[in-house]
Design a protein around this motif. Sequence first.
Motif, short mmCIF file in Angstrom:
data_model
loop_
_atom_site.label_atom_id
_atom_site.label_comp_id
_atom_site.label_asym_id
_atom_site.label_seq_id
_atom_site.Cartn_x
_atom_site.Cartn_y
_atom_site.Cartn_z
N ASP A 102 0.70 0.09 -2.14
CA ASP A 102 1.12 -0.95 -3.08
C ASP A 102 0.37 -0.83 -4.41
O ASP A 102 0.96 -1.01 -5.49
CB ASP A 102 0.89 -2.33 -2.48
CG ASP A 102 1.86 -2.64 -1.34
OD1 ASP A 102 2.86 -1.89 -1.20
OD2 ASP A 102 1.61 -3.60 -0.60
N HIS A 103 -0.93 -0.53 -4.32
CA HIS A 103 -1.72 -0.38 -5.54
C HIS A 103 -1.20 0.76 -6.40
O HIS A 103 -1.01 0.61 -7.62
CB HIS A 103 -3.18 -0.14 -5.18
CG HIS A 103 -4.04 0.24 -6.35
ND1 HIS A 103 -4.39 -0.64 -7.34
CD2 HIS A 103 -4.59 1.45 -6.69
CE1 HIS A 103 -5.13 -0.02 -8.24
NE2 HIS A 103 -5.25 1.23 -7.88
N LEU A 104 -0.92 1.91 -5.77
CA LEU A 104 -0.46 3.07 -6.53
C LEU A 104 0.95 2.84 -7.07
O LEU A 104 1.27 3.28 -8.18
CB LEU A 104 -0.49 4.32 -5.63
CG LEU A 104 -1.90 4.77 -5.23
CD1 LEU A 104 -1.83 5.79 -4.09
CD2 LEU A 104 -2.62 5.36 -6.43
N THR A 105 1.78 2.14 -6.31
CA THR A 105 3.12 1.81 -6.80
C THR A 105 3.04 0.92 -8.03
O THR A 105 3.80 1.10 -9.01
CB THR A 105 3.93 1.11 -5.69
OG1 THR A 105 4.04 1.99 -4.56
CG2 THR A 105 5.33 0.75 -6.17
N ARG A 106 2.13 -0.05 -8.02
CA ARG A 106 1.95 -0.92 -9.19
C ARG A 106 1.47 -0.13 -10.41
O ARG A 106 1.86 -0.42 -11.55
CB ARG A 106 0.98 -2.05 -8.86
CG ARG A 106 1.57 -3.16 -8.00
CD ARG A 106 0.67 -4.40 -8.01
NE ARG A 106 -0.64 -4.11 -7.44
CZ ARG A 106 -0.92 -4.20 -6.15
NH1 ARG A 106 0.03 -4.56 -5.29
NH2 ARG A 106 -2.13 -3.93 -5.70
N GLN A 107 0.59 0.86 -10.16
CA GLN A 107 0.12 1.68 -11.27
C GLN A 107 1.28 2.45 -11.90
O GLN A 107 1.38 2.53 -13.14
CB GLN A 107 -0.94 2.68 -10.77
CG GLN A 107 -2.21 2.04 -10.23
CD GLN A 107 -2.96 1.27 -11.29
OE1 GLN A 107 -2.72 0.07 -11.50
NE2 GLN A 107 -3.86 1.95 -11.98
N ALA A 108 2.16 3.00 -11.07
CA ALA A 108 3.32 3.73 -11.59
C ALA A 108 4.24 2.78 -12.36
O ALA A 108 4.73 3.11 -13.45
CB ALA A 108 4.08 4.40 -10.45
N VAL B 267 -8.60 -3.99 -5.49
CA VAL B 267 -9.20 -4.13 -6.83
C VAL B 267 -10.05 -2.88 -7.06
O VAL B 267 -11.06 -2.68 -6.38
CB VAL B 267 -10.08 -5.39 -6.94
CG1 VAL B 267 -10.69 -5.49 -8.33
CG2 VAL B 267 -9.26 -6.64 -6.61
N PRO B 268 -9.67 -2.01 -8.00
CA PRO B 268 -10.46 -0.79 -8.26
C PRO B 268 -11.88 -1.14 -8.68
O PRO B 268 -12.13 -2.22 -9.25
CB PRO B 268 -9.69 -0.10 -9.40
CG PRO B 268 -8.32 -0.68 -9.36
CD PRO B 268 -8.48 -2.09 -8.85
N LEU B 269 -12.80 -0.23 -8.44
CA LEU B 269 -14.21 -0.47 -8.75
C LEU B 269 -14.44 -0.92 -10.19
O LEU B 269 -15.19 -1.89 -10.41
CB LEU B 269 -15.01 0.80 -8.44
CG LEU B 269 -16.51 0.76 -8.76
CD1 LEU B 269 -17.19 -0.34 -7.95
CD2 LEU B 269 -17.14 2.13 -8.43
N PRO B 270 -13.84 -0.31 -11.21
CA PRO B 270 -14.12 -0.75 -12.58
C PRO B 270 -13.68 -2.19 -12.85
O PRO B 270 -14.19 -2.82 -13.77
CB PRO B 270 -13.30 0.23 -13.44
CG PRO B 270 -13.09 1.43 -12.57
CD PRO B 270 -12.97 0.90 -11.18
#
Length: 386
Positions: free
Chosen positions: A371-377, A231-234
């Motif tokens: 996994d987080h970066l893949t979801r962002q893409a 979960v990113p900080l923001p």
Amino acid sequence: MNEVLLRSLTPSVVGILVRRGADFAAAEDAVQDALVEAVRVWPADPPRDPKGWLVTVAWRRFLDATRADAARRRREDLDVERGLRSDRDDESASEVDDTLHLYFLCAHPSLTSSSAVALTLRAVGGLTTRQIARAYLVPEATMAQRISRAKRTVSGVRLDQPGDVATVLRVLYLVFNEGYSGDVDLAAEAIRLTRQLAAAIDHPEVAGLLALMLLHHARRATRTAPDGSLVPLPEQDRGRWDTESIAEGIEILQAALARDRLGEYQAQAAIAALHADAPTAEKTDWVQIVEWYDELARLTDSPLVRLNRAVAVGEADGPRAGLAALAVLDDSLPRHAAAAAYLHERDGDLTTAARLYVEAADKAPNLAERDHLTRQASRLNAWRSR
């Protein structure tokens, strides 16, 4: 059985044996034997003086292990018994020195980072070899060999000059960043050890590291979703942050900064405090964060600090300013592609951002981040295909 008490007494007891003339490896082994005996005896017969009890038993174990001549051993045991009363009078006064000696010994420059961390957890933290092995996901035999080699390396080392506080803090921060695995919470253990060090030495960078740990640890419960995804900080639920830890961290940091001896951990803690103090992500004081990154870059000259600063500049002055700050850095830096992807997305260039998120995912240091970066893409590609 109070395990916390036993572990808190370990470094001073080992330090006392070393001061009495035992080499480090023998002292640490003797204290481990005494801890085992304490676990067996104390529940039924708790001592009035736990530390004195451990010193007595550990010293006897040391003598038993090193004196082959029984008559000589008996004579020395008698000497120990006679001397314990007077020793106890001065042991409390020297406890700080003994504890510091042990911290510096375990973080000796001759040790690799992994060996220094393992030895610190064993000798200062009082953890068993099995617990350390489980925490680092390695076989117990492998960790035992690592600790044994480390003990041999520092045996006979004399610390006749002030120890390197920076090396000790680096080791403690390495422990903290391991987080939680196995049956040992290494982040909590690192905080405990840093508190112990802060009580033993009056140094603003020790306080700075403790503040930094507390401020980061306060957000721990919100860093991952129930399914384990990042979960990113923001996006973190700030209502679940540990406000007591945040308040304590800020108080410790303010006292350290007031001494006007700025160091890298104080600067990092100041950045963490600005994040923690913001009621929402949108109200984060990015201008001050950039200023603190400027201080941190001056102190460390670290390319990774400059990368993080570029992201902060993108928040304070707009994404194109952030991309300009990023452009002068080596694109092979860890997380460079991820930072560039984020800034390009904020600038509206979704095609470039999606490509860079995929590139960053391929270079991610762990599965959760990948996994987080893949979801962002995937998110950006899905939005572009509408």
